[in-house]
Scaffold this active site. Structure first.
Site, PDB file in Angstrom:
ATOM      1  N   CYS A  50       0.830  -1.211   0.000  1.00 18.85           N
ATOM      2  CA  CYS A  50       0.000   0.000   0.000  1.00 18.85           C
ATOM      3  C   CYS A  50       0.860   1.254   0.000  1.00 18.85           C
ATOM      4  O   CYS A  50       0.437   2.310  -0.465  1.00 18.85           O
ATOM      5  CB  CYS A  50      -0.948   0.005   1.191  1.00 18.85           C
ATOM      6  SG  CYS A  50      -0.120   0.114   2.792  1.00 18.85           S
ATOM      7  N   HIS A  92      -2.026   1.096   7.717  1.00 21.09           N
ATOM      8  CA  HIS A  92      -2.413   1.155   6.317  1.00 21.09           C
ATOM      9  C   HIS A  92      -2.179   2.572   5.803  1.00 21.09           C
ATOM     10  O   HIS A  92      -2.250   3.536   6.566  1.00 21.09           O
ATOM     11  CB  HIS A  92      -3.883   0.761   6.184  1.00 21.09           C
ATOM     12  CG  HIS A  92      -4.349   0.551   4.783  1.00 21.09           C
ATOM     13  ND1 HIS A  92      -3.690  -0.269   3.894  1.00 21.09           N
ATOM     14  CD2 HIS A  92      -5.413   1.051   4.105  1.00 21.09           C
ATOM     15  CE1 HIS A  92      -4.328  -0.269   2.741  1.00 21.09           C
ATOM     16  NE2 HIS A  92      -5.379   0.531   2.846  1.00 21.09           N
ATOM     17  N   ASN A 102      -8.319   5.106  -0.329  1.00 22.02           N
ATOM     18  CA  ASN A 102      -7.854   3.809   0.166  1.00 22.02           C
ATOM     19  C   ASN A 102      -7.420   2.968  -1.040  1.00 22.02           C
ATOM     20  O   ASN A 102      -8.226   2.721  -1.947  1.00 22.02           O
ATOM     21  CB  ASN A 102      -8.982   3.097   0.917  1.00 22.02           C
ATOM     22  CG  ASN A 102      -8.524   1.802   1.572  1.00 22.02           C
ATOM     23  OD1 ASN A 102      -7.504   1.226   1.198  1.00 22.02           O
ATOM     24  ND2 ASN A 102      -9.281   1.335   2.551  1.00 22.02           N
TER      25      ASN A 102
END
Length: 701
Positions: free
Chosen positions: A129, A298, A339
Site C-alpha cells: 500500500c 495502512h 484507500n
C-alpha cells in the site's frame, strides 16, 4: 520508525502471501496458441545495477524496441523474467501463477483510459500500500506523471505502430532519473491480475508501473512493507518528510491543527505528493479495521485538501433563501483520501452519504466531484483526521525556475561520503564521526557552510544515502542517518572542531532519506553537518538544499588556514574566538545620536575586519555574535569600534582596544569605550562586554 511505514497491507481475504506457479510457465514462453514468438533479450551482464548509466541494467528502451520491431517478436525481459525469480526472495516454490500479456487479460488493452485518476491504482493481494498510495497521489500531478511514464502516447497500443510488448518507466534514484525497461507479462491467477490494477479492466498503466518498481527493488516480494517517503521520492524526486501529527502539535504549543492544515494545504496546492497512515502499535493491529471504517497500519493517498463552504443554518427552504440573501456562510476544513484497496471508507461526519453534505450547495458538490460510490475515496473533517491519522508523509516539489511567477526556491546539491580514510577515530582525515552523542568525534563528519541573509526564511535539506545493492534481491539494511545545523562565527571559513549551538537537528532514521525543515532562523553563518548515528559507518550520500533566498552550501575541507608558502612548518598557529555581548553607557556618548538607535560593532585585527549585526531600539545594545581569528603569535591586538547607523553617513560613537593572550582559557572582559578622538581611558563613556577564548591549538575550536 512507525509501524505504518512498514505496513503489510494485504486485504482481509488474503491474509497470507500469494502462492504462484511461475517457473513452470517460464519455459513455455513461445505461446504457440496465439502464434506469437517471444524474443528474449539478454542483459549486458550488469546484474541489474544502475552503475553510471541512466538505463537500469544497461537496457536501452529504443534499441530494444527497434530490435523487436526488426525481428517481429514480442519482448521478454531476461533481467526480470516471468518466473519465480521475479516474484520471491526464495525461488523454490510451487505456484499456480500464469504470466499473461494485457491482450490475454482484457479486450482492447490500453495504457490509459480517459487519463489517470486516483482509483486507477487499486492494490492487489501484495502488501505494498505504501507504493500504491504514492501512485494514487501521483495522478494529481500530470506533469510529474509524464516524467514517470515518459511519452505515454508512444507506448500506447496503436494500429499505427507495431506492438512489441515493451514498456519504459522512470524512477528517481540518488539524484538521477533512471529508465527501467520491462516486458508486459503480468502475474495472474484464473485470468485476473493478482497485484495492482485499475478499476477499468482494460487499463494497465498501474500494473505495468508496479512491475517496473518491483524490478528496481529486485522482486515483487521486496515490495511487501516499505516506507511511504521512499515511494514518494522514487516517483517524484522531491524532498520527502514524515510528519507525526502528535509530535507536530506537541512541539509547538502555539501551533494548532489549523496551522498544520495550512501547511498541508499549501504543500498540496504547490504539487506535493501526500500520503497519510495510522500507526499500528503491535503486529496484531496491522490492518485492523476500526469502527469508523479506517484501517490501522495502512496508507491512504491524500487527493484533496480544501475549505468547503457550508450553510450551518437549518436546511429548510426558507432558511436557505434567507442565508443566501444574508450571505451567511461558514467554512469547513476537509481532506479527501483514497484507500488503495478501493473499498473500506471513513463512515463518520462528511462521509459519502452523511447529512453534513446537506449544508453544501449542489453546484459546490459538483465542483468537488462528490460521489457516494464505494470506490475507496472519501472526505473527512480535518479535526477527525488529526485525531485518527498519526503520520503524514509529504513529498515537496520545489519551484526552482527563474521564469516562474510563483514562489521560487534556490537549490544546491552535493555528493559526499562518510569515510574513515583508514584513519583512527577523530583523526584530521576521518570523515565518519557519528552524531552529537559522540562529542569527541562528531565534528569529524563532512561540513557545509551557508549564510542566512534574511530573518524570514524557509529552508529544506534532504539527505539520501546510496543503495549499495540497487536492483538486487538481497537488500542490506540502511545506516541510521541525520543532520545537524549549528550557528557558527560570522567570519568562520574553516571546519568546526567542537559542536556549537544547534539551530536545528533532524530525526535520525535508518531510512534511505531524512529531511530537515528550518524556518525563520536568525541571519548569520551556519554549518550543516550530515552524519551517521554511530561513528565509523561508511557510505556515500546525496545532500540537497532548498531555500527561499539565494544561498550556497560550501563544503569545508581545510581545518585551519595554510601556514604560507615560505612559513616554517614548525610555526604554531593560535586561534581566538570573540563574542561581542553588550555595550553600556554612563553618559551619552554623542549628542548627534538620533532616535533610530541602531548600533553595530566593527572588530579589526591587523589582517581582518568584521562587523556585527545591527541592533535596534536600545541605547544599551546587546549582541550574540561570534568571530574567529587565527594568528601566529601569542599576543593579539584588536580594535573594536561602536557605530551608529543613520540615514546619512554612519557615525563612529566610541572605540575600545583588546589584547588577547594565548592562555587557553575563556574569560569575560569589560573594556572602556572612549570617544573617537580621545586617547585617555579616563574619558570613557561606558563599557563593552566581550567573551574572549584564546588557544594555542588551532584545532581546538
Amino acid at each position: 520508525m512507525f509501524a505504518c511505514l512498514f505496513c503489510v497491507c494485504l486485504p482481509d481475504s488474503h491474509a497470507q502471501l500469494m502462492r504462484f506457479r511461475g517457473d513452470s510457465y517460464f519455459p513455455a514462453l513461445q505461446n504457440t496458441e496465439r502464434g506469437v514468438k517471444h524474443y528474449e533479450m539478454s542483459s549486458d551482464g550488469k546484474g541489474g545495477r544502475i552503475g553510471n548509466s541512466k538505463n537500469f541494467g544497461g537496457q536501452n528502451y529504443q534499441k530494444l524496441r527497434k530490435d523487436c520491431e526488426k525481428r517481429k517478436q514480442l519482448f521478454v525481459d531476461t533481467l526480470f523474467p516471468p518466473s519465480n525469480y521475479s516474484l520471491f526472495l526464495e525461488e523454490g516454490r510451487h505456484t499456480d501463477i500464469e504470466w499473461k500479456r494485457p491482450a490475454e487479460i482484457a479486450e482492447d488493452p490500453h495504457l490509459f483510459v480517459e487519463g489517470a485518476q486516483p482509483n486507477d491504482v487499486t492494490q492487489g493481494i501484495l502488501g505494498n500500500c505504501w507504493f500504491v498510495s504514492a501512485c494514487s497521489a501521483l495522478t494529481h500531478n500530470l506533469k510529474l506523471l509524464e516524467k514517470v511514464i515518459p511519452s505515454p502516447e508512444d507506448q500506447e497500443w496503436s494500429p499505427k505502430r507495431q506492438y512489441c510488448g515493451i514498456f519504459r518507466f522512470c524512477f528517481w534514484r540518488f539524484g538521477r532519473w533512471i529508465d527501467v525497461v520491462i516486458d508486459d507479462l503480468l502475474p495472474t491467477r484464473d485470468g485476473k491480475l493478482l497485484f495492482a490494477r485499475s478499476k477499468t479492466a482494460n487499463e494497465f498503466w498501474s500494473a505495468l508501473l508496479e512491475k517496473a518498481f518491483a524490478k528496481l527493488y529486485g522482486c515483487y516480494e521486496n515490495l511487501v512493507g516499505g516506507r511511504l517517503s521512499d515511494a514518494l521520492q522514487d516517483v517524484s524526486g522531491g524532498v520527502a518528510e514524515t510528519i507525526s501529527t502528535r509530535k507536530y502539535l506537541e512541539r509547538d504549543p502555539a501551533a494548532s491543527s489549523t496551522t498544520l492544515f495550512d501547511h498541508v494545504k499549501t504543500s498540496f496546492d504547490h504539487g506535493a505528493l501526500i500520503v497519510a497512515a495510522i500507526a499500528a502499535k503491535t503486529k496484531e493491529e496491522i490492518e485492523m479495521s476500526l469502527d469508523c471504517g479506517l484501517v490501522k497500519g495502512h496508507a491512504y493517498a491524500v487527493t484533496a485538501v480544501r475549505f468547503i463552504e457550508v450553510n450551518k443554518q437549518k436546511t429548510s427552504i426558507g432558511s436557505k433563501i434567507g442565508a443566501f440573501f444574508s450571505g451567511h456562510r461558514d467554512r469547513e476544513m476537509l481532506i479527501r483520501l483514497q484507500n488503495p484497496w478501493g473499498e473500506k471508507e471513513w463512515n463518520g461526519p462528511w462521509s459519502d452519504d452523511s447529512k453534513e453534505w446537506e449544508m453544501v450547495s449542489e453546484a459546490h458538490k459538483r465542483e468537488l466531484g462528490i460521489t457516494v460510490d464505494e470506490d475507496g475515496e472519501f472526505w473527512m473533517p480535518w479535526n477527525e483526521f488529526v485525531d485518527h491519522f498519526t503520520d503524514i508523509s509529504l513529498c515537496q516539489l520545489f519551484n526552482t525556475s527563474h521564469l516562474s511567477l510563483s514562489k521560487r526556491f534556490h537549490e544546491d546539491i552535493h555528493h559526499g561520503e562518510w569515510t574513515t580514510n583508514g584513519s583512527k577515530s577523530g583523526a584530521p582525515n576521518d570523515l565518519a564521526g557519528g552524531c552529537l552523542n559522540f562529542t569527541a568525534t562528531c565534528c569529524s563528519n563532512p561540513q557545509y557552510l551557508l549564510d542566512v541573509t534574511t530573518p524570514q526564511n524557509e529552508m529544506y535539506f534532504s539527505l539520501t544515502q546510496m543503495e549499495i545493492n540497487e536492483g538486487l534481491k538481497r537488500r542490506e539494511p540502511h545506516i541510521s542517518i541525520g543532520m545537524h545545523l549549528m550557528k557558527v562565527e560570522r567570519n568562520r571559513k574553516y571546519r568546526v572542531h567542537q559542536p556549537m549551538d544547534g539551530a536545528a537537528t533532524s530525526d535520525y532514521s535508518n531510512s534511505r532519506s531524512v529531511c530537515l525543515t528550518v524556518r525563520d532562523v536568525a541571519p548569520g553563518r551556519y554549518i550543516l553537518m550530515p552524519t551517521t548515528f554511530a561513528p565509523r559507518e561508511q557510505t556515500t550520500f546525496l545532500l540537497r538544499g532548498y531555500a527561499d533566498f539565494h544561498f550556497k552550501l560550501q563544503p569545508l575541507t581545510r581545518h585551519v588556514p595554510p601556514s604560507g608558502l615560505f612559513s616554517c612548518a614548525s610555526v604554531t598557529q593560535s586561534v581566538t574566538r570573540l563574542q561581542i555581548r553588550k555595550a553600556e553607557y554612563h553618559r551619552r556618548p554623542n549628542d548627534s545620536l538620533d532616535n533610530s538607535l541602531k548600533f553595530y560593532c566593527i572588530i579589526q585585527s591587523d589582517k581582518e575586519k568584521c562587523q556585527t549585526s545591527v541592533q535596534v531600539g536600545s541605547m544599551n545594545p546587546e549582541w550574540n555574535d561570534l568571530f574567529l581569528f587565527h594568528r601566529k603569535d601569542r599576543r593579539q591586538r584588536y580594535g573594536i569600534e561602536l557605530w551608529h547607523e543613520r540615514f546619512g553617513p554612519d557615525t563612529l560613537v566610541a572605540r575600545a582596544e583588546l589584547v588577547a593572550l594565548m592562555d587557553n582559557e575563556c574569560k569575560e572582559v569589560d573594556l572602556p569605550l572612549v570617544p573617537p578622538k580621545s586617547k585617555s581611558v579616563s574619558e570613557s563613556v561606558g563599557t563593552i562586554s566581550i567573551q574572549m577564548c584564546a588557544y594555542d591549538d588551532p584545532y581546538y575550536i
